[in-house]
Design a protein around this motif. Structure first.
Motif, short mmCIF file in Angstrom:
data_model
loop_
_atom_site.label_atom_id
_atom_site.label_comp_id
_atom_site.label_asym_id
_atom_site.label_seq_id
_atom_site.Cartn_x
_atom_site.Cartn_y
_atom_site.Cartn_z
N LEU A 37 9.52 36.77 1.11
CA LEU A 37 8.08 37.01 1.10
C LEU A 37 7.57 37.61 2.40
N THR A 38 8.42 37.70 3.43
CA THR A 38 8.01 38.28 4.70
C THR A 38 8.16 39.79 4.73
N CYS A 39 8.69 40.40 3.66
CA CYS A 39 8.88 41.85 3.65
C CYS A 39 7.56 42.55 3.92
N PRO A 40 7.55 43.49 4.85
CA PRO A 40 6.31 44.20 5.16
C PRO A 40 5.91 45.14 4.03
N ASP A 41 4.62 45.49 4.02
CA ASP A 41 4.13 46.45 3.02
C ASP A 41 4.64 47.85 3.29
N PHE A 95 16.07 38.08 -25.28
CA PHE A 95 15.46 37.86 -23.97
C PHE A 95 15.18 39.16 -23.23
N ASN A 96 14.19 39.09 -22.34
CA ASN A 96 14.04 40.02 -21.24
C ASN A 96 14.37 39.24 -19.99
N GLY A 97 14.86 39.90 -18.98
CA GLY A 97 15.18 39.23 -17.73
C GLY A 97 14.15 39.56 -16.67
N ASP A 98 13.89 38.60 -15.81
CA ASP A 98 12.99 38.81 -14.68
C ASP A 98 13.69 38.34 -13.41
N ILE A 99 13.92 39.26 -12.50
CA ILE A 99 14.49 38.91 -11.20
C ILE A 99 13.33 38.61 -10.27
N SER A 100 13.27 37.37 -9.78
CA SER A 100 12.09 36.97 -9.02
C SER A 100 12.32 36.91 -7.52
N THR A 101 13.53 36.70 -7.08
CA THR A 101 13.79 36.60 -5.64
C THR A 101 15.13 37.23 -5.33
N VAL A 102 15.12 38.16 -4.39
CA VAL A 102 16.35 38.70 -3.81
C VAL A 102 16.14 38.67 -2.30
N ALA A 103 17.07 38.06 -1.59
CA ALA A 103 16.92 37.98 -0.14
C ALA A 103 18.28 37.90 0.52
N THR A 104 18.37 38.50 1.70
CA THR A 104 19.55 38.40 2.55
C THR A 104 19.09 37.95 3.92
N ASP A 105 19.73 36.92 4.44
CA ASP A 105 19.44 36.47 5.79
C ASP A 105 19.66 37.65 6.74
N SER A 138 9.81 45.26 -6.42
CA SER A 138 10.59 45.57 -5.23
C SER A 138 9.70 45.77 -4.01
N SER A 139 10.24 45.37 -2.86
CA SER A 139 9.66 45.78 -1.59
C SER A 139 10.09 47.23 -1.34
N PRO A 140 9.40 47.94 -0.47
CA PRO A 140 9.86 49.30 -0.16
C PRO A 140 11.30 49.34 0.36
N GLU A 141 11.69 48.32 1.13
CA GLU A 141 13.06 48.28 1.65
C GLU A 141 14.10 48.13 0.55
N GLY A 142 13.75 47.41 -0.50
CA GLY A 142 14.71 47.16 -1.57
C GLY A 142 14.81 48.26 -2.61
N GLU A 143 13.81 49.12 -2.66
CA GLU A 143 13.77 50.12 -3.73
C GLU A 143 15.00 51.03 -3.79
N PRO A 144 15.54 51.52 -2.67
CA PRO A 144 16.75 52.36 -2.78
C PRO A 144 17.94 51.62 -3.41
N LEU A 145 18.09 50.34 -3.10
CA LEU A 145 19.17 49.56 -3.71
C LEU A 145 18.98 49.48 -5.21
N TYR A 146 17.77 49.11 -5.65
CA TYR A 146 17.53 48.94 -7.08
C TYR A 146 17.65 50.25 -7.83
N THR A 147 17.19 51.33 -7.23
CA THR A 147 17.33 52.65 -7.86
C THR A 147 18.81 53.00 -8.02
N SER A 148 19.62 52.69 -7.01
CA SER A 148 21.05 53.02 -7.08
C SER A 148 21.77 52.19 -8.15
N ILE A 149 21.23 51.01 -8.48
CA ILE A 149 21.82 50.17 -9.53
C ILE A 149 21.38 50.63 -10.92
N GLY A 150 20.28 51.40 -10.98
CA GLY A 150 19.82 51.92 -12.27
C GLY A 150 18.40 51.53 -12.64
N PHE A 151 17.71 50.78 -11.79
CA PHE A 151 16.31 50.44 -12.08
C PHE A 151 15.45 51.69 -11.92
#
Length: 160
Positions: free
Chosen positions: A24-28, A93-103, A135-148
């Motif tokens: 939840l600390t991901c910047p805008d 079902f539909n799936g909802d991914i609610s939290t993805v985080a890496t220390d 997605s946060s802006p930081e996560g969007e490239p990862l999710y796009t590369s997976i197919g989202f």
């Protein structure tokens, strides 16, 4: 390099709550100073809720990478949401991914990709038609590369 991913259990709830707070600390704006997310009762409530949800393994799952015993490096948590059959699919079902985080100490090692992929595999095997996330802006490239992809036009409403 292979990443060892495992399915989380209720005993991981404290670490999953910590990583949720971190997510939840991901910047805008990408790669700027993280937002402050206060500690408080909500973190303990989140830990309790996660422990309860993980005891219902048919509808909730989290996949994690361990940093060391009792400490997680990364996680992805999601839910199976019932859906009615339609002309395009009878999947239940539909799936909802609610939290993805890496220390922060474990970033740039492929852990997020590994846990998200593990969660998506579980959701697919469980009968998902569609998997969504915010997605946060930081996560969007990862999710796009997976197919989202962006799925317009979606709208939401929140209680204020």
């Amino acid at each position: 390099m292979s990443v060892l991913v495992r399915r989380a259990v209720a005993a991981d709830a404290g670490e999953l709550a910590r990583l949720r707070q971190l997510s939840l600390t991901c910047p805008d704006v990408p790669w700027t100073r993280p937002r402050a997310v206060p500690d408080g009762l909500w973190v303990k409530e989140c830990q309790v809720a996660i422990a309860v949800l993980l005891r219902a393994p048919d509808t909730t799952a989290a996949f994690v990478v361990d940093a060391e015993p009792g400490r997680l490096a990364a996680c992805a948590m999601g839910f199976l949401l019932p859906r009615l059959p339609g002309p395009d699919s009878g999947q239940p079902f539909n799936g909802d991914i609610s939290t993805v985080a890496t220390d922060p100490a474990f970033r740039r090692r492929g852990y997020a990709r590994a846990v998200v992929t593990g969660l998506m595999d579980w959701m697919t095997v469980s009968g998902c038609k569609r998997i969504s996330l915010t997605s946060s802006p930081e996560g969007e490239p990862l999710y796009t590369s997976i197919g989202f992809a962006h799925d317009e036009p979606r709208m939401s409403w929140r209680v204020r």
